[in-house]
Design an enzyme around this catalytic site. Structure first.
Site, PDB file in Angstrom:
ATOM      1  N   LYS A 128     -12.166   1.762 -14.187  1.00  9.76           N
ATOM      2  CA  LYS A 128     -12.191   0.265 -14.151  1.00  9.76           C
ATOM      3  C   LYS A 128     -12.288  -0.427 -15.523  1.00  9.76           C
ATOM      4  CE  LYS A 128     -12.080  -0.156  -9.666  1.00  9.76           C
ATOM      5  NZ  LYS A 128     -10.870  -0.646  -8.818  1.00  9.76           N
TER       6      LYS A 128
ATOM      7  N   SER B 201     -19.106   7.509 -14.115  1.00  4.80           N
ATOM      8  CA  SER B 201     -18.204   8.432 -13.496  1.00  4.80           C
ATOM      9  C   SER B 201     -16.721   8.310 -14.080  1.00  4.80           C
ATOM     10  CB  SER B 201     -18.145   8.417 -11.812  1.00  4.80           C
ATOM     11  OG  SER B 201     -17.314   7.399 -11.436  1.00  4.80           O
TER      12      SER B 201
ATOM     13  N   ASN C 139      -3.702   7.202 -11.791  1.00  2.00           N
ATOM     14  CA  ASN C 139      -3.270   6.035 -10.597  1.00  2.00           C
ATOM     15  C   ASN C 139      -3.844   4.628 -10.962  1.00  2.00           C
ATOM     16  OD1 ASN C 139      -2.337   5.962  -7.578  1.00  2.00           O
ATOM     17  ND2 ASN C 139      -4.649   5.212  -7.719  1.00  2.00           N
TER      18      ASN C 139
ATOM     19  N   ASP D 224       0.826  -1.038  -0.058  1.00  2.00           N
ATOM     20  CA  ASP D 224       0.117   0.054  -0.130  1.00  2.00           C
ATOM     21  C   ASP D 224       0.790   1.292   0.008  1.00  2.00           C
ATOM     22  OD1 ASP D 224      -3.297   0.339   0.943  1.00  2.00           O
ATOM     23  OD2 ASP D 224      -1.957   1.967   0.844  1.00  2.00           O
TER      24      ASP D 224
ATOM     25  N   VAL E 181     -31.362  10.429   0.399  1.00  2.00           N
ATOM     26  CA  VAL E 181     -31.840   9.944  -0.881  1.00  2.00           C
ATOM     27  C   VAL E 181     -31.790  10.727  -1.965  1.00  2.00           C
ATOM     28  CG1 VAL E 181     -33.477   8.867  -2.434  1.00  2.00           C
ATOM     29  CG2 VAL E 181     -33.413   8.147   0.097  1.00  2.00           C
ATOM     30  N   TYR E 182     -30.592  10.655  -2.972  1.00  2.00           N
ATOM     31  CA  TYR E 182     -30.641  11.502  -4.146  1.00  2.00           C
ATOM     32  C   TYR E 182     -31.479  11.253  -5.279  1.00  2.00           C
ATOM     33  CZ  TYR E 182     -25.539  11.825  -2.127  1.00  2.00           C
ATOM     34  OH  TYR E 182     -24.412  12.047  -1.449  1.00  2.00           O
TER      35      TYR E 182
ATOM     36  N   GLN F  43     -17.617  -5.869  -8.488  1.00  2.00           N
ATOM     37  CA  GLN F  43     -18.107  -5.689  -7.197  1.00  2.00           C
ATOM     38  C   GLN F  43     -19.295  -4.688  -6.861  1.00  2.00           C
ATOM     39  OE1 GLN F  43     -16.520  -6.609  -2.821  1.00  2.00           O
ATOM     40  NE2 GLN F  43     -15.752  -4.763  -3.619  1.00  2.00           N
TER      41      GLN F  43
ATOM     42  N   VAL G  91     -25.386  12.420 -12.241  1.00  2.00           N
ATOM     43  CA  VAL G  91     -26.149  12.344 -13.401  1.00  2.00           C
ATOM     44  C   VAL G  91     -26.281  10.890 -13.625  1.00  2.00           C
ATOM     45  CG1 VAL G  91     -26.337  12.452 -15.699  1.00  2.00           C
ATOM     46  CG2 VAL G  91     -25.421  14.328 -14.515  1.00  2.00           C
ATOM     47  N   GLU G  92     -27.694  10.260 -13.320  1.00  2.00           N
ATOM     48  CA  GLU G  92     -27.703   8.828 -13.387  1.00  2.00           C
ATOM     49  C   GLU G  92     -29.081   8.491 -13.801  1.00  2.00           C
ATOM     50  OE1 GLU G  92     -26.310   7.259  -9.575  1.00  2.00           O
ATOM     51  OE2 GLU G  92     -27.693   8.637  -8.427  1.00  2.00           O
TER      52      GLU G  92
HETATM   53  P1  NAD Z   1      -9.805   2.031  -0.172  1.00  2.00           P
HETATM   54  O1  NAD Z   1      -9.517   3.303  -0.812  1.00  2.00           O
HETATM   55  O2  NAD Z   1     -10.060   2.016   1.283  1.00  2.00           O
HETATM   56  O3  NAD Z   1      -8.660   1.054  -0.267  1.00  2.00           O
HETATM   57  C1  NAD Z   1      -7.843   1.063  -1.444  1.00  2.00           C
HETATM   58  C2  NAD Z   1      -6.172   1.082  -0.986  1.00  2.00           C
HETATM   59  O4  NAD Z   1      -5.226   1.105  -2.134  1.00  2.00           O
HETATM   60  C3  NAD Z   1      -6.047   2.437   0.009  1.00  2.00           C
HETATM   61  O5  NAD Z   1      -5.215   1.748   1.206  1.00  2.00           O
HETATM   62  C4  NAD Z   1      -4.974   3.098  -0.658  1.00  2.00           C
HETATM   63  O6  NAD Z   1      -3.747   3.974   0.150  1.00  2.00           O
HETATM   64  C5  NAD Z   1      -4.287   2.003  -1.669  1.00  2.00           C
HETATM   65  N1  NAD Z   1      -3.895   2.743  -3.081  1.00  2.00           N
HETATM   66  C6  NAD Z   1      -4.664   3.551  -3.894  1.00  2.00           C
HETATM   67  N2  NAD Z   1      -3.788   3.919  -4.927  1.00  2.00           N
HETATM   68  C7  NAD Z   1      -2.302   3.021  -4.643  1.00  2.00           C
HETATM   69  C8  NAD Z   1      -1.526   2.938  -5.431  1.00  2.00           C
HETATM   70  N3  NAD Z   1      -0.921   3.757  -6.378  1.00  2.00           N
HETATM   71  N4  NAD Z   1      -0.370   2.147  -4.793  1.00  2.00           N
HETATM   72  C9  NAD Z   1      -0.244   1.616  -3.992  1.00  2.00           C
HETATM   73  N5  NAD Z   1      -1.342   1.588  -2.970  1.00  2.00           N
HETATM   74  C10 NAD Z   1      -2.559   2.562  -3.364  1.00  2.00           C
HETATM   75  O7  NAD Z   1     -11.131   1.324  -0.965  1.00  2.00           O
HETATM   76  P2  NAD Z   1     -11.714  -0.011  -0.783  1.00  2.00           P
HETATM   77  O8  NAD Z   1     -13.265   0.486  -0.313  1.00  2.00           O
HETATM   78  O9  NAD Z   1     -11.156  -0.822   0.164  1.00  2.00           O
HETATM   79  O10 NAD Z   1     -11.819  -0.743  -2.179  1.00  2.00           O
HETATM   80  C11 NAD Z   1     -10.909  -1.327  -2.560  1.00  2.00           C
HETATM   81  C12 NAD Z   1     -10.867  -2.038  -4.072  1.00  2.00           C
HETATM   82  O11 NAD Z   1     -12.314  -2.436  -4.047  1.00  2.00           O
HETATM   83  C13 NAD Z   1     -11.028  -0.617  -5.229  1.00  2.00           C
HETATM   84  O12 NAD Z   1     -10.309  -1.203  -6.236  1.00  2.00           O
HETATM   85  C14 NAD Z   1     -12.444  -0.485  -5.436  1.00  2.00           C
HETATM   86  O13 NAD Z   1     -12.535   0.226  -6.617  1.00  2.00           O
HETATM   87  C15 NAD Z   1     -13.300  -1.671  -5.243  1.00  2.00           C
HETATM   88  N6  NAD Z   1     -14.546  -1.834  -4.698  1.00  2.00           N
HETATM   89  C16 NAD Z   1     -14.807  -1.399  -3.637  1.00  2.00           C
HETATM   90  C17 NAD Z   1     -16.283  -0.995  -3.225  1.00  2.00           C
HETATM   91  C18 NAD Z   1     -16.717  -0.371  -1.917  1.00  2.00           C
HETATM   92  O14 NAD Z   1     -18.033  -0.274  -1.835  1.00  2.00           O
HETATM   93  N7  NAD Z   1     -15.760  -0.156  -1.231  1.00  2.00           N
HETATM   94  C19 NAD Z   1     -17.298  -1.816  -4.452  1.00  2.00           C
HETATM   95  C20 NAD Z   1     -16.752  -2.175  -5.369  1.00  2.00           C
HETATM   96  C21 NAD Z   1     -15.540  -2.338  -5.752  1.00  2.00           C
HETATM   97  N1  USQ Z   2     -26.665   7.557  -2.881  1.00  2.00           N
HETATM   98  C1  USQ Z   2     -27.578   8.347  -2.404  1.00  2.00           C
HETATM   99  N2  USQ Z   2     -27.366   9.076  -1.162  1.00  2.00           N
HETATM  100  C2  USQ Z   2     -26.244   9.003  -0.590  1.00  2.00           C
HETATM  101  C3  USQ Z   2     -25.177   8.255  -1.426  1.00  2.00           C
HETATM  102  C4  USQ Z   2     -25.384   7.541  -2.497  1.00  2.00           C
HETATM  103  O1  USQ Z   2     -28.752   8.358  -2.840  1.00  2.00           O
HETATM  104  O2  USQ Z   2     -26.047   9.520   0.407  1.00  2.00           O
HETATM  105  C5  USQ Z   2     -26.882   6.916  -4.285  1.00  2.00           C
HETATM  106  C6  USQ Z   2     -26.189   7.395  -5.229  1.00  2.00           C
HETATM  107  O3  USQ Z   2     -26.400   8.573  -6.194  1.00  2.00           O
HETATM  108  C7  USQ Z   2     -25.887   6.199  -6.263  1.00  2.00           C
HETATM  109  C8  USQ Z   2     -25.843   4.864  -5.233  1.00  2.00           C
HETATM  110  O4  USQ Z   2     -26.362   5.567  -4.064  1.00  2.00           O
HETATM  111  O5  USQ Z   2     -27.086   6.029  -7.115  1.00  2.00           O
HETATM  112  C9  USQ Z   2     -24.719   4.510  -4.868  1.00  2.00           C
HETATM  113  O6  USQ Z   2     -23.660   5.469  -4.483  1.00  2.00           O
HETATM  114  P1  USQ Z   2     -22.533   5.012  -3.414  1.00  2.00           P
HETATM  115  O7  USQ Z   2     -21.865   6.203  -3.284  1.00  2.00           O
HETATM  116  O8  USQ Z   2     -22.821   4.140  -2.619  1.00  2.00           O
HETATM  117  O9  USQ Z   2     -21.668   4.138  -4.502  1.00  2.00           O
HETATM  118  P2  USQ Z   2     -20.678   4.368  -5.703  1.00  2.00           P
HETATM  119  O10 USQ Z   2     -20.409   6.016  -5.946  1.00  2.00           O
HETATM  120  O11 USQ Z   2     -21.399   3.525  -7.021  1.00  2.00           O
HETATM  121  O12 USQ Z   2     -19.552   3.591  -5.544  1.00  2.00           O
HETATM  122  C10 USQ Z   2     -19.155   2.781  -4.769  1.00  2.00           C
HETATM  123  C11 USQ Z   2     -17.577   2.600  -4.135  1.00  2.00           C
HETATM  124  C12 USQ Z   2     -16.861   2.059  -5.473  1.00  2.00           C
HETATM  125  C13 USQ Z   2     -17.440   0.979  -6.064  1.00  2.00           C
HETATM  126  C14 USQ Z   2     -19.182   1.090  -6.332  1.00  2.00           C
HETATM  127  C15 USQ Z   2     -19.660  -0.250  -6.622  1.00  2.00           C
HETATM  128  O13 USQ Z   2     -17.214   3.844  -3.523  1.00  2.00           O
HETATM  129  O14 USQ Z   2     -15.660   1.949  -5.025  1.00  2.00           O
HETATM  130  O15 USQ Z   2     -16.932   0.540  -7.212  1.00  2.00           O
HETATM  131  O16 USQ Z   2     -19.593   1.476  -5.374  1.00  2.00           O
HETATM  132  S1  USQ Z   2     -20.850  -0.146  -7.907  1.00  2.00           S
HETATM  133  O17 USQ Z   2     -22.016   0.906  -7.434  1.00  2.00           O
HETATM  134  O18 USQ Z   2     -21.603  -1.253  -8.246  1.00  2.00           O
HETATM  135  O19 USQ Z   2     -20.265   0.378  -9.107  1.00  2.00           O
END
Ligand code: NAD
Ligand code: USQ
Length: 388
Positions: free
Chosen positions: A185, A179, A118, A31, A254-255, A208, A324-325
């Site tokens: 991704k 976005s 990144n 990390d 709720v958005y 995911q 925008v969704e």
């Molecule tokens: P997070 O930001 O908590 O963790 C990501 C980690 O990666 C951080 O600790 C950060 O310091 C590290 N990192 C970022 N850029 C880096 C780089 N260039 N080199 C080395 N380390 C780096 O995020 P998370 O919520 O744990 O999500 C992890 C992964 O899962 C992400 O790829 C995210 O897109 C994916 N994901 C998350 C969710 C969610 O709801 N949290 C949902 C779907 C997918």
């Molecule tokens: N939303 C609300 N109110 C809030 C926050 C969010 O209505 O207070 C709505 C958003 O408009 C959106 C939905 O909830 O329609 C999801 O938003 P989110 O912020 O929970 O999730 P998102 O931006 O899609 O991103 C998160 C993680 C991202 C991951 C993604 C999975 O931050 O890393 O990739 O969930 S997914 O949505 O399946 O792409």
């Protein structure tokens, strides 16, 4: 198996490293601690206090008797990536290490460029390191359900059988992300598929859904093992935010009308899905895709669920959607691959989100209410440019 977890200090990477270690794998985390830096930039902290990486690793050794090695550095530093792969010699690399917030990527040009640079270049450095050092390494990459967007057809697991003008082919499922983060991704997925097809690498792309929850059996063993829990409007995700708002007595934000539907997954299922992907390797040359979500709910449905489970009054408000969704849409996702490997999902109907209410209650004094309010607008760049 030797497993290197990239992003192993983050919300999901840390509990996944513990889960893999608990299940007998030899684990290391990598990390660059960027996520802790975004907290400083945004003036927020995880709702639940978290320890620094060294303290976490020490605590895990004390609690479990198992060691997790650490590599602190940046995936953008190709030499560091190559050296780490040579030094640890993993069988599998689990890649969580990206900037993962959609609103963060939409703040302005600089944040969009940072996010795509990144994520896309870090992943590309990794692909080259695997190809040159050991092409047998299995890459398990975190993608996102948001790569597909919300198409008006069923969402398959990564691939689509297509018939066009009387001819058939198997193509990557069309993508319509929402976005610059989600777009990063998509770019990653294309680069990984190319590396599998041309170099014969093996990869699993896990699309995911939105994750909820904060505790896994391992993180609950000691307070020093806690993972982060984000509540702010930039990094906090929807169900987690609604739980926190309910406990604080704030209206659930709720958005729009809340008709937008998303795939969801419990954090305990996230870590188990990764174990299943790690222990069931993709074949050489295979770009395997799983949709890593367990159920779909509309945003209004999520708000209603939290309001029904909270043991007190809860208000739901409808804010102008800063994104925008599509406000209403078809959403039907195939997600059988991980279940076929053995996943037994925790569903929201069976889950007591009460434990989340207790956790939030114990830490609610740490919330900065002004950070709950969404300030990033998807059309922000256009608004700045419009002449008055
Ligand atoms: P997070 O930001 O908590 O963790 C990501 C980690 O990666 C951080 O600790 C950060 O310091 C590290 N990192 C970022 N850029 C880096 C780089 N260039 N080199 C080395 N380390 C780096 O995020 P998370 O919520 O744990 O999500 C992890 C992964 O899962 C992400 O790829 C995210 O897109 C994916 N994901 C998350 C969710 C969610 O709801 N949290 C949902 C779907 C997918
Ligand atoms: N939303 C609300 N109110 C809030 C926050 C969010 O209505 O207070 C709505 C958003 O408009 C959106 C939905 O909830 O329609 C999801 O938003 P989110 O912020 O929970 O999730 P998102 O931006 O899609 O991103 C998160 C993680 C991202 C991951 C993604 C999975 O931050 O890393 O990739 O969930 S997914 O949505 O399946 O792409």
């Amino acid at each position: 198996m030797r497993v290197l977890v990239l992003g192993g200090d983050g919300y999901l990477g840390w509990p996944t490293a513990l889960h893999l270690s608990e299940n007998g794998h030899d684990v290391a985390v990598l990390d660059n601690l960027a996520r802790r830096g975004y907290d400083d930039e945004l003036g927020v902290e995880s709702l639940v206090p978290i320890e620094d990486l060294d303290t976490r690793l020490q605590a895990w050794q004390e609690v479990s008797g198992k060691q997790i090695a650490s590599y602190v550095g940046d995936l953008l530093d190709a030499d560091f990536v190559f050296e780490t792969l040579r030094d640890f010699a993993p069988d599998t690399v689990v890649h969580f290490a990206e900037q993962r917030s959609a609103p963060y990527s939409m703040i302005d040009r600089q944040h969009a460029v940072y996010t795509q640079h990144n994520n896309v270049i870090g992943n590309l450095n990794l692909l080259y390191a695997i190809a040159e050092i050991d092409p047998d390494i299995h890459l398990v990459k975190l993608g996102t359900m948001g790569e597909y967007g919300t198409p008006n057809i069923d969402i398959e697991e990564g691939w689509l059988e297509l018939e066009h003008n009387g001819r058939k082919d198997r193509v990557l499922f069309p993508k319509k992300p929402g976005s610059f983060y989600h777009l990063s991704k998509v770019h990653d997925s294309h680069n990984i598929e190319f590396a599998c097809r041309i170099w014969g690498l093996r990869a699993t792309d896990l699309n995911q859904g939105v994750v909820y929850g904060q505790q896994t059996p391992q993180t609950m063993l000691d307070a020093r093992l806690a993972t982060r829990f984000d509540y702010d409007a930039v990094f906090g995700t929807v169900l987690n935010r609604f739980v926190i708002q309910a406990v604080l007595g704030q209206p659930l934000s709720v958005y729009g009308q809340g008709g937008q539907t998303r795939g969801l997954i419990d954090i305990r299922d996230t870590v188990e899905c990764i174990r299943l992907a790690v222990e069931n390797r993709a074949d050489r040359g295979e770009f395997r895709v799983f949709n890593q979500m367990t159920e779909s709910l509309s945003v209004q449905g999520i708000a209603d669920l939290v309001a029904n489970q909270f043991p007190g009054p809860v208000q739901i408000e409808h804010l102008d959607n800063p994104r925008v969704e599509l406000p209403e849409h078809y959403y039907n996702v195939k997600h059988t691959g991980l279940v076929e490997l053995g996943l037994k999902p925790h569903l929201l109907s069976d889950t007591l989100i009460e434990s989340m209410f207790d956790l939030v209650g114990a830490n609610k004094h740490r919330v900065l209410p002004e950070k709950m309010i969404p300030t990033v607008r998807w059309k922000g760049a256009m608004e700045v440019k419009q002449p008055q």
